[in-house]
Design a protein around this motif. Structure first.
Motif, mmCIF file in Angstrom:
data_model
loop_
_atom_site.group_PDB
_atom_site.id
_atom_site.type_symbol
_atom_site.label_atom_id
_atom_site.label_comp_id
_atom_site.label_asym_id
_atom_site.label_seq_id
_atom_site.Cartn_x
_atom_site.Cartn_y
_atom_site.Cartn_z
ATOM 1 N N PRO A 153 0.848 -1.198 0.000
ATOM 2 C CA PRO A 153 0.000 0.000 0.000
ATOM 3 C C PRO A 153 0.884 1.248 0.000
ATOM 4 C CG PRO A 153 0.103 -0.922 2.204
ATOM 5 C CD PRO A 153 0.911 -1.843 1.329
ATOM 6 N N LEU A 154 0.418 2.301 -0.663
ATOM 7 C CA LEU A 154 1.271 3.488 -0.735
ATOM 8 C C LEU A 154 0.448 4.748 -0.933
ATOM 9 C CD1 LEU A 154 1.884 4.540 -4.056
ATOM 10 C CD2 LEU A 154 2.278 2.074 -4.036
ATOM 11 N N LEU A 155 1.048 5.852 -0.536
ATOM 12 C CA LEU A 155 0.451 7.171 -0.727
ATOM 13 C C LEU A 155 1.579 8.165 -0.968
ATOM 14 C CD1 LEU A 155 -1.988 9.140 -0.625
ATOM 15 C CD2 LEU A 155 -1.578 9.328 1.841
ATOM 16 N N ASN A 156 1.624 8.696 -2.185
ATOM 17 C CA ASN A 156 2.614 9.720 -2.549
ATOM 18 C C ASN A 156 4.051 9.268 -2.254
ATOM 19 O OD1 ASN A 156 0.514 11.454 -3.328
ATOM 20 N ND2 ASN A 156 0.388 12.386 -1.309
ATOM 21 N N GLU A 157 4.462 8.200 -2.937
ATOM 22 C CA GLU A 157 5.814 7.673 -2.758
ATOM 23 C C GLU A 157 6.550 7.613 -4.093
ATOM 24 O OE1 GLU A 157 7.212 7.186 -0.003
ATOM 25 O OE2 GLU A 157 5.661 6.812 1.511
ATOM 26 N N GLU A 158 6.404 8.627 -4.935
ATOM 27 C CA GLU A 158 6.970 8.599 -6.278
ATOM 28 C C GLU A 158 8.499 8.447 -6.272
ATOM 29 O OE1 GLU A 158 5.985 12.256 -8.216
ATOM 30 O OE2 GLU A 158 6.972 13.515 -6.718
ATOM 31 N N GLU A 159 9.156 8.993 -5.260
ATOM 32 C CA GLU A 159 10.620 8.967 -5.248
ATOM 33 C C GLU A 159 11.174 7.587 -4.924
ATOM 34 O OE1 GLU A 159 11.948 13.283 -3.621
ATOM 35 O OE2 GLU A 159 10.614 12.142 -2.299
ATOM 36 N N SER A 160 10.430 6.780 -4.213
ATOM 37 C CA SER A 160 10.973 5.498 -3.758
ATOM 38 C C SER A 160 10.542 4.303 -4.600
ATOM 39 C CB SER A 160 10.574 5.256 -2.304
ATOM 40 O OG SER A 160 9.169 5.159 -2.189
ATOM 41 N N LEU A 161 9.539 4.451 -5.450
ATOM 42 C CA LEU A 161 8.920 3.295 -6.103
ATOM 43 C C LEU A 161 9.867 2.519 -7.011
ATOM 44 C CD1 LEU A 161 5.315 4.586 -6.867
ATOM 45 C CD2 LEU A 161 5.986 2.770 -5.290
ATOM 46 N N ASN A 162 10.601 3.210 -7.865
ATOM 47 C CA ASN A 162 11.504 2.492 -8.773
ATOM 48 C C ASN A 162 12.593 1.756 -8.008
ATOM 49 O OD1 ASN A 162 10.617 2.939 -11.522
ATOM 50 N ND2 ASN A 162 11.090 5.104 -11.209
ATOM 51 N N GLU A 163 13.153 2.399 -7.007
ATOM 52 C CA GLU A 163 14.202 1.764 -6.207
ATOM 53 C C GLU A 163 13.649 0.556 -5.451
ATOM 54 O OE1 GLU A 163 17.327 2.984 -2.626
ATOM 55 O OE2 GLU A 163 16.399 4.561 -3.872
ATOM 56 N N LEU A 164 12.451 0.711 -4.901
ATOM 57 C CA LEU A 164 11.832 -0.402 -4.179
ATOM 58 C C LEU A 164 11.558 -1.569 -5.113
ATOM 59 C CD1 LEU A 164 10.521 -1.587 -1.611
ATOM 60 C CD2 LEU A 164 8.390 -0.463 -2.299
ATOM 61 N N TYR A 165 10.993 -1.287 -6.285
ATOM 62 C CA TYR A 165 10.691 -2.351 -7.242
ATOM 63 C C TYR A 165 11.950 -3.100 -7.655
ATOM 64 C CZ TYR A 165 10.366 -4.393 -11.853
ATOM 65 O OH TYR A 165 10.499 -5.248 -12.916
ATOM 66 N N ASN A 166 12.996 -2.376 -8.004
ATOM 67 C CA ASN A 166 14.248 -3.012 -8.441
ATOM 68 C C ASN A 166 14.839 -3.872 -7.334
ATOM 69 O OD1 ASN A 166 14.279 -1.908 -11.057
ATOM 70 N ND2 ASN A 166 15.179 0.000 -10.318
ATOM 71 N N TRP A 167 14.736 -3.403 -6.112
ATOM 72 C CA TRP A 167 15.272 -4.151 -4.962
ATOM 73 C C TRP A 167 14.484 -5.445 -4.763
ATOM 74 C CZ3 TRP A 167 16.056 -1.465 0.461
ATOM 75 C CH2 TRP A 167 16.914 -2.244 1.243
ATOM 76 N N ILE A 168 13.141 -5.352 -4.796
ATOM 77 C CA ILE A 168 12.312 -6.553 -4.628
ATOM 78 C C ILE A 168 12.551 -7.543 -5.758
ATOM 79 C CG2 ILE A 168 9.948 -7.434 -4.587
ATOM 80 C CD1 ILE A 168 9.109 -4.824 -3.248
ATOM 81 N N ALA A 169 12.566 -7.047 -7.002
ATOM 82 C CA ALA A 169 12.765 -7.920 -8.160
ATOM 83 C C ALA A 169 14.105 -8.637 -8.088
ATOM 84 C CB ALA A 169 12.667 -7.102 -9.448
ATOM 85 N N SER A 170 15.127 -7.941 -7.615
ATOM 86 C CA SER A 170 16.448 -8.555 -7.477
ATOM 87 C C SER A 170 16.416 -9.700 -6.462
ATOM 88 C CB SER A 170 17.456 -7.485 -7.043
ATOM 89 O OG SER A 170 18.708 -8.065 -6.760
ATOM 90 N N VAL A 171 15.751 -9.475 -5.332
ATOM 91 C CA VAL A 171 15.636 -10.515 -4.307
ATOM 92 C C VAL A 171 14.841 -11.708 -4.839
ATOM 93 C CG1 VAL A 171 14.662 -11.064 -2.036
ATOM 94 C CG2 VAL A 171 15.858 -8.899 -2.385
ATOM 95 N N MET A 172 13.751 -11.438 -5.580
ATOM 96 C CA MET A 172 12.923 -12.510 -6.127
ATOM 97 C C MET A 172 13.714 -13.360 -7.120
ATOM 98 S SD MET A 172 9.961 -12.241 -4.638
ATOM 99 C CE MET A 172 10.952 -11.750 -3.219
ATOM 100 N N ARG A 173 14.460 -12.711 -7.994
ATOM 101 C CA ARG A 173 15.226 -13.450 -8.998
ATOM 102 C C ARG A 173 16.359 -14.260 -8.362
ATOM 103 N NH1 ARG A 173 14.240 -8.657 -12.141
ATOM 104 N NH2 ARG A 173 16.185 -7.731 -11.371
#
Length: 319
Positions: A8-28
């Motif tokens: 869940p999120l509210l006004n987190e435009e600055e962190s979203l790309n970094e968070l996604y890349n971090w999660i995707a890296s852990v998943m892979r």
């Protein structure tokens, strides 16, 4: 599918790309089959544009956008409803939750059979006066009331067995008490894991000091609902009968005392000049009202219908 990660999120435009890349890296790196569900709770910045861009490039990413801000509980509710993984992980979007914790959380639920694992931010980077101290008091009250020996009820990083999220009802602002909701639903294998807390990197917190006041009020609510939510007459009816009985006995004593004095020619005051007359009258009225409250509560339970909690304005990804 092994994992659903609900964010869940509210006004987190600055962190979203970094968070996604971090999660995707852990998943892979752990060869997980997964999905990431971003729930945009009415953001007014470019968060939704970023989510749509990520979802267009990655089929494992899905997004849901509310047409306005409904609150974290509603965002988690729809995320739980849409999640397809065997284990569901929730985390905040502000980069204060560490995705590196996910594999161990997954193992605790999938391999060790826990129903719910709650994160415990043992070492925090928040202000002591504005967050740490109130949070300790809040968690102590929650432990005492619920009987769950968790240190951090409000930690956003949690892991759930699929059956748990499909059978609990997260509403209002009850996201703080999901472990209590799970316990009340019959899921007993609940524990915690110390997780790494990180200092906020971008933006500022979306929760003010009023969250602690609201939290304690919600704690009282959930205690009441767990005890009497399905049988309000047991509380209101019992209190009503006791108060009415007390008032009736008091009124009978006043009447008997008045008759006794009249019969023996003793001096006596008017019934309405006796303060116990008003105490007994008030007690009988309140007793009747409490009994009616319990009766109405039973009627409401039997005739309640599911009400709309939020409106989704847009989705992205393959649901």
């Amino acid at each position: 599918m092994q994992l659903s990660i609900v964010i869940p999120l509210l006004n987190e435009e600055e962190s979203l790309n970094e968070l996604y890349n971090w999660i995707a890296s852990v998943m892979r790196s752990n060869s997980f089959s997964y999905e990431i569900l971003f729930i945009d709770d009415g953001s007014t910045d470019d968060s939704w544009k970023i989510i749509k861009k990520i979802a267009a490039e990655d089929p494992f990413v899905k997004g849901i956008k509310f047409n306005r801000n409904y609150g974290k509980s509603q965002a988690l509710h729809v995320g739980f409803e849409k999640a397809e993984g065997d284990v569901i992980i929730t985390m905040d979007a502000d980069l204060q939750d560490n995705p590196e914790e996910i594999p161990e959380l997954y193992d605790l639920v999938s391999a060790q059979g826990y129903d719910l694992i709650s994160g415990w931010k043992k070492k925090r980077y928040d202000s002591v006066l504005s967050k740490n101290l109130p949070s300790k008091l809040f968690n102590a009250a929650a432990r005492k009331t619920s009987g769950l020996k968790l240190h951090d009820f409000n930690c956003g990083l949690k892991a759930y067995r699929k059956a748990v999220v499909k059978n609990i009802d997260v509403y209002g602002e009850m996201h703080r008490y999901i472990p209590v909701l799970a316990k009340n639903a019959g899921y007993s294998r609940i524990d915690e894991k110390v997780v790494q807390h990180q200092a906020r990197k971008y933006g500022k917190t979306k929760f003010g000091a009023e969250r602690f006041i609201n939290g304690f009020l919600d704690l009282i609510t959930i205690w009441f609902l767990s005890k009497f939510g399905k049988r309000p007459m047991h509380l209101f009816g019992a209190l009503g009968v006791l108060m009415f009985f007390f008032g009736f006995i008091s009124a009978a004593w006043i009447g008997a005392s008045k008759l006794y004095k009249l019969y023996h020619g003793l001096p006596s005051i008017l019934v309405t000049d006796n303060p116990w007359f008003y105490i007994s009258l008030t007690s009988m009225i309140l007793g009747t009202l409490l009994f009616l409250a319990g009766f109405l509560g039973e009627l409401i339970l039997r005739s309640s219908r599911e009400q709309e909690r939020y409106r989704i304005s847009e989705t992205t990804g393959q649901f």
